[in-house]
Enzyme design. Sequence first.
Site, PDB file in Angstrom:
ATOM      1  N   ASN A 127      12.575  87.081 -81.211  1.00  0.00           N
ATOM      2  CA  ASN A 127      12.418  87.773 -80.022  1.00  0.00           C
ATOM      3  C   ASN A 127      11.325  87.753 -79.345  1.00  0.00           C
ATOM      4  OD1 ASN A 127      14.950  90.015 -81.525  1.00  0.00           O
ATOM      5  ND2 ASN A 127      15.427  88.286 -80.348  1.00  0.00           N
ATOM      6  N   CYS A 155      21.642  92.152 -79.214  1.00  0.00           N
ATOM      7  CA  CYS A 155      20.666  92.872 -79.656  1.00  0.00           C
ATOM      8  C   CYS A 155      19.518  93.136 -78.653  1.00  0.00           C
ATOM      9  CB  CYS A 155      19.953  92.473 -81.106  1.00  0.00           C
ATOM     10  SG  CYS A 155      21.030  93.004 -82.205  1.00  0.00           S
ATOM     11  N   HIS A 176      13.575  98.077 -87.372  1.00  0.00           N
ATOM     12  CA  HIS A 176      13.636  98.455 -88.749  1.00  0.00           C
ATOM     13  C   HIS A 176      13.344  97.171 -89.506  1.00  0.00           C
ATOM     14  CE1 HIS A 176      17.602  97.139 -86.835  1.00  0.00           C
ATOM     15  NE2 HIS A 176      17.333  96.178 -87.763  1.00  0.00           N
ATOM     16  N   ILE A 177      13.011  97.491 -90.946  1.00  0.00           N
ATOM     17  CA  ILE A 177      12.648  96.611 -92.209  1.00  0.00           C
ATOM     18  C   ILE A 177      14.005  97.039 -93.136  1.00  0.00           C
ATOM     19  CG2 ILE A 177      11.250  95.864 -93.824  1.00  0.00           C
ATOM     20  CD1 ILE A 177       8.900  96.794 -92.243  1.00  0.00           C
ATOM     21  N   TYR A 178      14.526  95.980 -93.529  1.00  0.00           N
ATOM     22  CA  TYR A 178      15.566  95.844 -94.393  1.00  0.00           C
ATOM     23  C   TYR A 178      14.991  96.351 -95.811  1.00  0.00           C
ATOM     24  CZ  TYR A 178      19.497  94.682 -91.008  1.00  0.00           C
ATOM     25  OH  TYR A 178      20.257  94.540 -90.314  1.00  0.00           O
ATOM     26  N   CYS A 188      16.427  96.050 -83.849  1.00  0.00           N
ATOM     27  CA  CYS A 188      15.458  94.808 -84.115  1.00  0.00           C
ATOM     28  C   CYS A 188      15.244  94.898 -85.582  1.00  0.00           C
ATOM     29  CB  CYS A 188      14.309  95.146 -83.342  1.00  0.00           C
ATOM     30  SG  CYS A 188      12.941  93.955 -83.577  1.00  0.00           S
TER      31      CYS A 188
HETATM   32  N1  LIG Z   1      20.119  90.906 -90.023  1.00  0.00           N
HETATM   33  C1  LIG Z   1      19.995  90.019 -88.983  1.00  0.00           C
HETATM   34  N2  LIG Z   1      18.711  90.123 -88.561  1.00  0.00           N
HETATM   35  C2  LIG Z   1      18.466  89.105 -87.416  1.00  0.00           C
HETATM   36  O1  LIG Z   1      17.222  89.016 -86.878  1.00  0.00           O
HETATM   37  C3  LIG Z   1      19.476  88.745 -86.382  1.00  0.00           C
HETATM   38  C4  LIG Z   1      20.880  88.846 -87.116  1.00  0.00           C
HETATM   39  N3  LIG Z   1      21.079  89.591 -88.127  1.00  0.00           N
HETATM   40  N4  LIG Z   1      22.183  88.145 -86.652  1.00  0.00           N
HETATM   41  C5  LIG Z   1      21.972  87.638 -85.202  1.00  0.00           C
HETATM   42  C6  LIG Z   1      20.577  87.133 -84.859  1.00  0.00           C
HETATM   43  C7  LIG Z   1      20.167  85.663 -85.670  1.00  0.00           C
HETATM   44  N5  LIG Z   1      18.772  85.641 -85.747  1.00  0.00           N
HETATM   45  C8  LIG Z   1      18.082  85.273 -86.657  1.00  0.00           C
HETATM   46  C9  LIG Z   1      18.750  84.515 -87.777  1.00  0.00           C
HETATM   47  C10 LIG Z   1      17.943  84.057 -88.820  1.00  0.00           C
HETATM   48  C11 LIG Z   1      16.732  83.817 -88.666  1.00  0.00           C
HETATM   49  C12 LIG Z   1      15.791  83.119 -89.733  1.00  0.00           C
HETATM   50  O2  LIG Z   1      16.519  83.014 -91.003  1.00  0.00           O
HETATM   51  N6  LIG Z   1      14.595  82.776 -89.587  1.00  0.00           N
HETATM   52  C13 LIG Z   1      13.948  82.265 -90.637  1.00  0.00           C
HETATM   53  C14 LIG Z   1      13.962  80.766 -90.723  1.00  0.00           C
HETATM   54  C15 LIG Z   1      14.343  80.045 -89.561  1.00  0.00           C
HETATM   55  C16 LIG Z   1      14.655  78.575 -89.597  1.00  0.00           C
HETATM   56  O3  LIG Z   1      14.437  77.824 -90.468  1.00  0.00           O
HETATM   57  O4  LIG Z   1      15.008  77.947 -88.287  1.00  0.00           O
HETATM   58  C17 LIG Z   1      12.372  82.625 -90.475  1.00  0.00           C
HETATM   59  O5  LIG Z   1      11.737  82.610 -91.565  1.00  0.00           O
HETATM   60  O6  LIG Z   1      12.208  83.105 -89.408  1.00  0.00           O
HETATM   61  C18 LIG Z   1      16.151  84.356 -87.737  1.00  0.00           C
HETATM   62  C19 LIG Z   1      16.725  85.152 -86.640  1.00  0.00           C
HETATM   63  C20 LIG Z   1      18.307  86.809 -85.211  1.00  0.00           C
HETATM   64  N7  LIG Z   1      19.526  87.912 -85.363  1.00  0.00           N
HETATM   65  O1  LIG Z   2      18.144  88.958 -81.265  1.00  0.00           O
HETATM   66  C1  LIG Z   2      18.440  89.449 -82.241  1.00  0.00           C
HETATM   67  C2  LIG Z   2      19.562  89.605 -82.945  1.00  0.00           C
HETATM   68  C3  LIG Z   2      19.839  90.484 -84.040  1.00  0.00           C
HETATM   69  N1  LIG Z   2      18.831  91.387 -84.494  1.00  0.00           N
HETATM   70  C4  LIG Z   2      18.893  91.933 -85.822  1.00  0.00           C
HETATM   71  C5  LIG Z   2      18.977  93.586 -85.467  1.00  0.00           C
HETATM   72  C6  LIG Z   2      19.969  94.357 -86.624  1.00  0.00           C
HETATM   73  O2  LIG Z   2      18.999  93.982 -88.005  1.00  0.00           O
HETATM   74  C7  LIG Z   2      20.879  93.009 -86.729  1.00  0.00           C
HETATM   75  C8  LIG Z   2      22.108  93.524 -85.972  1.00  0.00           C
HETATM   76  O3  LIG Z   2      22.659  94.520 -86.559  1.00  0.00           O
HETATM   77  P1  LIG Z   2      23.557  95.620 -85.680  1.00  0.00           P
HETATM   78  O4  LIG Z   2      24.171  96.420 -86.857  1.00  0.00           O
HETATM   79  O5  LIG Z   2      24.487  95.148 -84.706  1.00  0.00           O
HETATM   80  O6  LIG Z   2      22.461  96.492 -84.946  1.00  0.00           O
HETATM   81  O7  LIG Z   2      20.181  91.861 -86.200  1.00  0.00           O
HETATM   82  C9  LIG Z   2      17.378  91.052 -84.054  1.00  0.00           C
HETATM   83  O8  LIG Z   2      16.601  91.569 -84.452  1.00  0.00           O
HETATM   84  N2  LIG Z   2      17.579  90.496 -82.810  1.00  0.00           N
END
Ligand SMILES: Nc1nc(=O)c2c([nH]1)NC[C@@H]1CN(c3ccc(C(=O)N[C@@H](CCC(=O)O)C(=O)O)cc3)CN21
Ligand SMILES: O=c1ccn([C@H]2C[C@H](O)[C@@H](COP(=O)(O)O)O2)c(=O)[nH]1
Length: 283
Positions: free
Chosen positions: A191, A160, A221-223, A182
């Site tokens: 990020n 990303c 985006h916001i889901y 994002c």
């Molecule tokens: N849908 C989606 N959104 C993302 O931001 C994302 C992905 N997929 N896939 C790849 C990576 C993984 N990333 C992530 C994944 C999980 C959290 C998360 O769950 N954060 C929580 C708690 C983190 C913790 O406890 O360490 C938070 O509240 O920020 C954050 C970024 C960013 N990326």
């Molecule tokens: O560093 C990261 C990694 C992933 N994301 C988010 C952005 C999207 O919501 C998903 C990836 O989905 P795609 O369909 O491949 O675009 O993960 C992020 O914000 N930051």
Amino acid sequence: MKQYLQLCQRIIDEGEWVHNERTGINCLTVINADLEYDVEHNQFPIITTRKSYYKAAIAELLGYLRGYDSAAQFRDIGCNTWNANANENPSWLANPHRKGEDDMGRVYGVQGRAWQRPDGSQFDQLQKVVDDLTNGVDDRGEIVTFYNPGELEMGCLRPCMHTHTFSLLGGKLYLTSYQRSCDVPLGLNFNQIQCFVLLALMARITGHQPGKVFHKIVNAHIYENQLELMRDVQLKREPYPSPQLHINPEIKTLHDIETWVTKDDFSIEGYQYHPPIKYPFAV
Ligand SMILES: Nc1nc(=O)c2c([nH]1)NC[C@@H]1CN(c3ccc(C(=O)N[C@@H](CCC(=O)O)C(=O)O)cc3)CN21
Ligand SMILES: O=c1ccn([C@H]2C[C@H](O)[C@@H](COP(=O)(O)O)O2)c(=O)[nH]1
């Protein structure tokens, strides 16, 4: 923090609904956002309107810089963010390139540290940039890119935040980071921190003063299942002042980052924050 909240508000005010095929979830979406982080004056861009797990974000960056390709390696250094994409996504589970449990494939750090040349040899993008900057060289191509279009199907997710360009000007080091997609409630929280720490670390190990990061986002985006929490909870809160980031002064080289540095070599002073919010994560 203000620019983060402004982007969230802009998505709510001006966003358009887009159906996302990969996750099956609709996203409220805007195109193009420009964020800036002032590393020179240590204005750490951490979110204060909810608790941020900033150390996990830093650990994730360390894993990228080390060239990790397994969710288990990320877990071992205190980052759980790749478990779901490595092990729960049906299309990756069915992908013949997946090497087994926790494998993420040829993503981020694999491309950044071991880009495969046509002759089979490997090119270390990060080492090239570190060597040039250490010698005071900016050849206008100090780029580390994780985006390898010919190998996208060999990874669990397309990177990303995919390209980082470093620039030297007037004795300061700058970073421009490009992000194609994002997840503003979850991903951007990580990020922003990663952009800031990447410039701070690169300035440190190449012997320069850090300047600013320019963070360029395409699809922000916001889901759908995150919208209520963002609009009715997080955006109702007043932000606190930005804290300062402290990085262990013993970190001096890329080799240090590759070998002994952990998330606990980073700390912040005076982090004031509102209670945690648990946003849903789309796999
Ligand atoms: N849908 C989606 N959104 C993302 O931001 C994302 C992905 N997929 N896939 C790849 C990576 C993984 N990333 C992530 C994944 C999980 C959290 C998360 O769950 N954060 C929580 C708690 C983190 C913790 O406890 O360490 C938070 O509240 O920020 C954050 C970024 C960013 N990326
Ligand atoms: O560093 C990261 C990694 C992933 N994301 C988010 C952005 C999207 O919501 C998903 C990836 O989905 P795609 O369909 O491949 O675009 O993960 C992020 O914000 N930051």
